[in-house]
Design a protein around this motif. Sequence first.
Motif, short mmCIF file in Angstrom:
data_model
loop_
_atom_site.label_atom_id
_atom_site.label_comp_id
_atom_site.label_asym_id
_atom_site.label_seq_id
_atom_site.Cartn_x
_atom_site.Cartn_y
_atom_site.Cartn_z
N PHE A 1 -3.38 25.83 -55.23
CA PHE A 1 -2.14 25.22 -55.68
C PHE A 1 -1.22 24.98 -54.51
O PHE A 1 -1.29 25.67 -53.49
N GLU B 1 2.69 24.65 -53.12
CA GLU B 1 4.02 25.10 -53.44
C GLU B 1 4.62 25.70 -52.18
O GLU B 1 4.08 26.65 -51.62
N LEU C 1 7.20 27.73 -51.05
CA LEU C 1 8.28 28.66 -51.36
C LEU C 1 8.59 29.53 -50.17
O LEU C 1 9.33 30.49 -50.26
N LEU D 1 -3.30 35.17 -53.21
CA LEU D 1 -2.87 36.00 -54.33
C LEU D 1 -4.11 36.55 -55.00
O LEU D 1 -5.06 35.82 -55.27
N PHE D 2 -4.10 37.84 -55.25
CA PHE D 2 -5.22 38.46 -55.93
C PHE D 2 -4.76 38.88 -57.32
O PHE D 2 -3.62 39.27 -57.52
N GLY D 3 -5.65 38.76 -58.28
CA GLY D 3 -5.28 39.13 -59.64
C GLY D 3 -6.40 38.78 -60.60
O GLY D 3 -7.57 38.77 -60.22
N TYR D 4 -6.02 38.50 -61.83
CA TYR D 4 -7.02 38.22 -62.86
C TYR D 4 -6.68 36.94 -63.59
O TYR D 4 -5.55 36.73 -64.02
N CYS D 5 -7.67 36.08 -63.71
CA CYS D 5 -7.46 34.81 -64.39
C CYS D 5 -7.47 35.02 -65.91
O CYS D 5 -7.91 36.06 -66.40
N ARG D 6 -7.02 34.01 -66.61
CA ARG D 6 -6.87 34.11 -68.05
C ARG D 6 -8.15 34.60 -68.72
O ARG D 6 -8.12 35.51 -69.54
N ILE E 1 -8.95 38.18 -68.11
CA ILE E 1 -8.03 39.06 -68.84
C ILE E 1 -8.48 39.18 -70.29
O ILE E 1 -8.47 40.26 -70.88
N LEU F 1 6.80 32.29 -57.52
CA LEU F 1 5.46 31.72 -57.46
C LEU F 1 4.53 32.42 -58.44
O LEU F 1 3.77 31.78 -59.17
N GLU F 2 4.62 33.73 -58.47
CA GLU F 2 3.71 34.48 -59.33
C GLU F 2 4.02 34.24 -60.81
O GLU F 2 3.12 34.15 -61.64
N SER G 1 5.31 31.52 -62.00
CA SER G 1 4.86 30.16 -62.30
C SER G 1 3.34 30.13 -62.54
O SER G 1 2.84 29.43 -63.42
N LEU G 2 2.60 30.90 -61.75
CA LEU G 2 1.15 30.97 -61.92
C LEU G 2 0.78 31.55 -63.28
O LEU G 2 -0.14 31.10 -63.94
N GLU H 1 2.56 31.52 -65.98
CA GLU H 1 2.88 30.59 -67.06
C GLU H 1 1.91 29.42 -67.11
O GLU H 1 1.45 29.02 -68.17
N ARG H 2 1.57 28.89 -65.94
CA ARG H 2 0.77 27.68 -65.92
C ARG H 2 -0.72 27.94 -66.07
O ARG H 2 -1.45 27.18 -66.67
N LEU H 3 -1.20 29.02 -65.46
CA LEU H 3 -2.65 29.26 -65.45
C LEU H 3 -3.06 30.49 -66.26
O LEU H 3 -4.24 30.70 -66.50
N GLY H 4 -2.11 31.33 -66.62
CA GLY H 4 -2.48 32.59 -67.24
C GLY H 4 -3.05 33.55 -66.22
O GLY H 4 -3.70 34.53 -66.57
N PHE H 5 -2.80 33.27 -64.95
CA PHE H 5 -3.31 34.12 -63.87
C PHE H 5 -2.30 35.20 -63.56
O PHE H 5 -1.15 34.91 -63.23
N VAL H 6 -2.71 36.46 -63.69
CA VAL H 6 -1.80 37.57 -63.44
C VAL H 6 -2.05 38.15 -62.05
O VAL H 6 -3.14 38.63 -61.75
N VAL H 7 -1.05 38.07 -61.21
CA VAL H 7 -1.18 38.52 -59.83
C VAL H 7 -1.01 40.03 -59.73
O VAL H 7 -0.06 40.59 -60.27
N THR H 8 -1.96 40.68 -59.06
CA THR H 8 -1.84 42.12 -58.86
C THR H 8 -1.50 42.46 -57.42
O THR H 8 -1.03 43.55 -57.13
N ASP H 9 -1.77 41.53 -56.53
CA ASP H 9 -1.50 41.80 -55.13
C ASP H 9 -1.45 40.47 -54.38
O ASP H 9 -2.00 39.47 -54.84
#
Lengths: 164, 164
Positions: A112, A114, A116, A139-144, A147, B120-121, B123-124, B126-134
């Motif tokens: 993406f 952006e 910022l 950014l590390f995390g979990y996608c929809r 989840i 940024l996180e 927005s991610l 909301e838009r992707l359902g991606f939850v940032v952990t780090d």
Amino acid sequence: MNENIFKQMLKEKKLKVTRQRLLVLELMAAHPGEHLTAEEIYALAQERYPEIGLATIYRTLQVLVDLQLLDKLSLDDGFARYELSQLPGEAQEKRHHHHHAICSGCGTVFSFEEDLLDTLEQSLRERLGFVVTDHEVKLFGYCRSCIEKQKDRHSDRQIMEVID
Amino acid sequence: MNENIFKQMLKEKKLKVTRQRLLVLELMAAHPGEHLTAEEIYALAQERYPEIGLATIYRTLQVLVDLQLLDKLSLDDGFARYELSQLPGEAQEKRHHHHHAICSGCGTVFSFEEDLLDTLEQSLRERLGFVVTDHEVKLFGYCRSCIEKQKDRHSDRQIMEVID
DNA sequence: GTGATTGCAAACTTTTTGCATCCGA
DNA sequence: TCGGATGCAAAAAGTTTGCAATCAC
């Protein structure tokens, strides 16, 4: 990506226009937004030019990175990865990479744009005298979908625990 | 870092408290803010425990990363690097690494805190359902002293050109 | 023709693994 | 005691390099 521009860029650096270099750039241009490893590019190249060597792939990728036609990046999985650069050539000053969100569950990479970080970069310049030319945000995390899978698994586990 | 807390953490995971593990953590705690490679940590460890093996260093570092006592990071120079984690233990949710500004001139790494990525996180998510952990932010550029050196070199070059 | 480029194999570098031994609980 | 941890050496895995043959200009 215009092939002639590429040939011109090579000539300016006194590099030769070879079939291998044209092929690798063409392959990368055919896979925009992907984050290919050298091995993956090698495999693609072999489909069209079986005699090509892996060392040539590495050397060619280096040339293309130097020409700013490719970006080299890492997704922390032990492989260097390459993708077509967004803004070729002269627009280098504004050449800020897009960012990557890497799912820890399935490894999917979401890219993406952006910017910022302008505030952050300005603050660095003022406080440290450090002038930023490029940045990389991961950014590390979990996608929809991971989840949701995780939720399912939790339900399963609860049920299992009850049964056990 | 309290040694007893570490021993407790090891016991909770049914891992043994060994001289090697204590030593490596102690060394890391003695070098806060540094970004040490496995080899560097190995060299430091050998000063105090010459028989220690490099494989043990790697295995111990992995344990410490798993326990969230260390952060593993890369400065894109081919080495994995380790540093003492800022927020040990329970505060994991808020555990957002600090960022790094890497000077392309001299390789100096400047670390700094600043959480500008919340927007940024969000927005991610909301838009992707991606939850940032780090997240990991690397800024590349030139530090003050390299910029000054560069200016000097430019002056030299101009003079040289005139002389030539 | 001449110097850059290629393909191949070998080398290199960082990290991991197999295994016998050792040691902590 | 007993299973995990260690040290050593060998293996892995990604990348680079040396070199003779080849190709671009």
